[in-house]
Structures are given as C-alpha cells and as structure tokens.
Design an enzyme around this catalytic site. Sequence first.
Site, PDB file in Angstrom:
ATOM      1  N   GLU A 177       0.820  -1.220   0.000  1.00 48.45           N
ATOM      2  CA  GLU A 177       0.000   0.000   0.000  1.00 48.45           C
ATOM      3  C   GLU A 177       0.844   1.256   0.000  1.00 48.45           C
ATOM      4  OE1 GLU A 177      -2.783   0.369   3.257  1.00 48.45           O
ATOM      5  OE2 GLU A 177      -3.556   2.262   2.510  1.00 48.45           O
ATOM      6  N   LYS A 219      -2.583  -2.060  -3.076  1.00 42.00           N
ATOM      7  CA  LYS A 219      -3.631  -1.187  -2.514  1.00 42.00           C
ATOM      8  C   LYS A 219      -3.232   0.262  -2.740  1.00 42.00           C
ATOM      9  CE  LYS A 219      -6.055  -0.138   1.804  1.00 42.00           C
ATOM     10  NZ  LYS A 219      -6.695  -0.725   2.990  1.00 42.00           N
TER      11      LYS A 219
HETATM   12  P1  13P Z   1      -9.328   4.258   4.160  1.00 40.19           P
HETATM   13  O1  13P Z   1     -10.199   3.530   3.180  1.00 40.19           O
HETATM   14  O2  13P Z   1     -10.103   4.935   5.271  1.00 40.19           O
HETATM   15  O3  13P Z   1      -8.329   5.155   3.495  1.00 40.19           O
HETATM   16  O4  13P Z   1      -8.491   3.159   4.952  1.00 40.19           O
HETATM   17  C1  13P Z   1      -7.943   2.133   4.225  1.00 40.19           C
HETATM   18  C2  13P Z   1      -6.688   1.734   4.855  1.00 40.19           C
HETATM   19  O5  13P Z   1      -6.535   0.605   5.274  1.00 40.19           O
HETATM   20  C3  13P Z   1      -5.599   2.722   4.952  1.00 40.19           C
HETATM   21  O6  13P Z   1      -4.416   2.071   5.268  1.00 40.19           O
END
Ligand code: 13P
Length: 337
Positions: A177, A219
């Site tokens: 991510e 992600k």
């Molecule tokens: P959000 O969808 O609130 O951005 O959170 C997703 C997430 O896991 C951020 O690390």
Amino acid sequence: MNLDHLAAIANAMVADNKGLLAADESTGTIGKRLDSISVKSTEDTRRDYREMLFRADGLGEYISGVILYDETIRQNAADGTSFTRILEEKGILPGIKVDTGAKALAGAEDEKVTEGLDGLRDRVADYVLLGAKFAKWRAVIAVGDGMPSMYCINANAHALARYARICQEGGLVPIVEPEVLMDGTHSLNRCADVTELTLQRVFAELYDQGVALEGMILKPNMVIAGTDCAQQADVKTVAARTVESLRRTVPAAVPGIMFLSGGQSEADASAHLNAMNAQKDRLPWALSYSYGRALQASSLKVWGGDNSNNPAAQAQLLERARQNSAACAAQYQGEAA
Ligand code: 13P
C-alpha cells in the site's frame, strides 16, 4: 516460498466481486474515530465497536477479508469467541496490519517513512499461528511544495518490498500500500504524476527483491485532485486517469488491485470504483476495494457507542459493502435519494 498457496489466497481476496473491510486502525486512529462520536477509547469500547462490525449477518457475501490490528487479532468478542473465529465462520479471511506506523523521515522534515521491519519475520510467524492469511503495510507519500522527494519515495518503496518478501516467505499475502495522500491543493495531473512515479519505483523494488507478483495485492490511491484544490474532476475523469496510471505501472501478473478510500465520501468511493470496472476490457487485474472510512463512516455514526444500535449500524455496513461489491461488477446504481 509457496507461490501456489499465496496466489490462491490473493485470488480469493478479489473473487466474486468481494472486497476487504479495513478495520486495522491503530489504537491512536481508532481513538480519533471513537472521539468523533464522543465515545472514550478503551479496550472494551474498541471491542464492542469491532464486534458489531464483524458479527453483521451476511457480511461474507460481500467481504472476502478483514484487516485487523495487533490488539484485534488477539481479541475475543464479549462471549469469549475470538474475532478470528467469528470471521472464519463467515468464510472471511483474517488479515493483519504489520507496519508500526509512518514516522518522520530523517533529513526530510515533512515526509514520512513507514517502520516495522525489525523483528517482522518472527511477528509474521506469530500471526500465521493466530490465523492470518494476508498482511498490510501502508506507506504515505505527501504531495506539496518540493514533495514528494525521490528520497522519500525510494525509502518507502524499499521498505515495502522488504516487508512483502518477508511476508511471502512466511506464508502471508502482502498487501502493498503506497498511499499518495489527498491532503493539499494539488491538481489531478499532479496526483497522476506522483502516483505513477511512486508505483514505478515500488514495482522496481519488488522486482529487485524477488517478490512474486502473482502472490500479492496492490492497494493504491485513486488519481484525485487534492482535497483543497478548487478544481475537482468528475467521476468519469477520475476513473479514466486512475486506470491510465495503473496500466502504465502495474504488471498484469498482479491478481488484484484493492483501493483505499483515503478520505473520499462513501458515495464517491463507490462511484469511482464502478466507473473503473465499467472499462472491463482495459483491466488486466481485478479491481476491488479495501476501504476503511468508506465502509465504516455511516455505521460508526449510527452505532454511536450504544450496542442497542447494533442492528441499524450493521445494516449501514452491509449496505456499503453491497454497494461496493455492485461497483466491482460495474452495477452500482448510485445512492437512494
Ligand atoms: P481508508 O479507506 O479509510 O483510506 O483506509 C484504508 C486503509 O486501510 C488505509 O491504510
């Protein structure tokens, strides 16, 4: 590394138009969420809130996995049943946030690097025993004057790849991510440029460090103008630019891309995902969701710290999950008036 095992989990995470519920807020972040509904954050209130979410009847129809925090993966519901058991009984895969947060990057005052590599191999082994099937590590890239620096992008890309390789060797599918933040006045074009540069560096590091693309999930953020930018793009433009940036940087071997919501409204997060999935023939990967706020915001408000509101709060969560799964099939109809 058992790639067949990893690939089977990664594919299950995005199968049947399902997505992930990100419920891995750190103690600090969940504290802020509970504060927003005037509830004091204690182990019990955190437990009650998450128990409400995880016990929602039918959650497994839309949700393939839930990302948990260290406290939560070890926590039991009020009746003593472990949260992981509650999820497994619904056919939902438990996952775990393994980074220890974004910390100040030495020498670059306003930028951050995500920490958590020390001891990670042992923690992964522990989480596997607790039932985790996948892991998450979030890097944050801020956009602003002179930001991001290549130093920040490279430091975060390197750490993401080290994390991913350690997870794969330990038997967990890594969710990689790299989040380009929405905070700021930057334009959509600037977000696209930073997103592409970041993803290009991340995939170079993943390649250099031997991460198996078939056994991971990406992600990313969507390509969106900064929250304080006067000119906001329409849904179609956001979808087109996001798909374009991803096509330029993400190899087709990656089985799934599961977006974060990053502060978008619940409706926007569903509409954008839907518009991207409407371009099916341009997508070599499954496009799905791994939302925190865009799945939980309404549910949290309706719950309000009172367990007698659980059925109504669960209905809100299920409705968001249903809408986002519809968006994965490009069948999201918009919100009821
Ligand atoms: P959000 O969808 O609130 O951005 O959170 C997703 C997430 O896991 C951020 O690390």
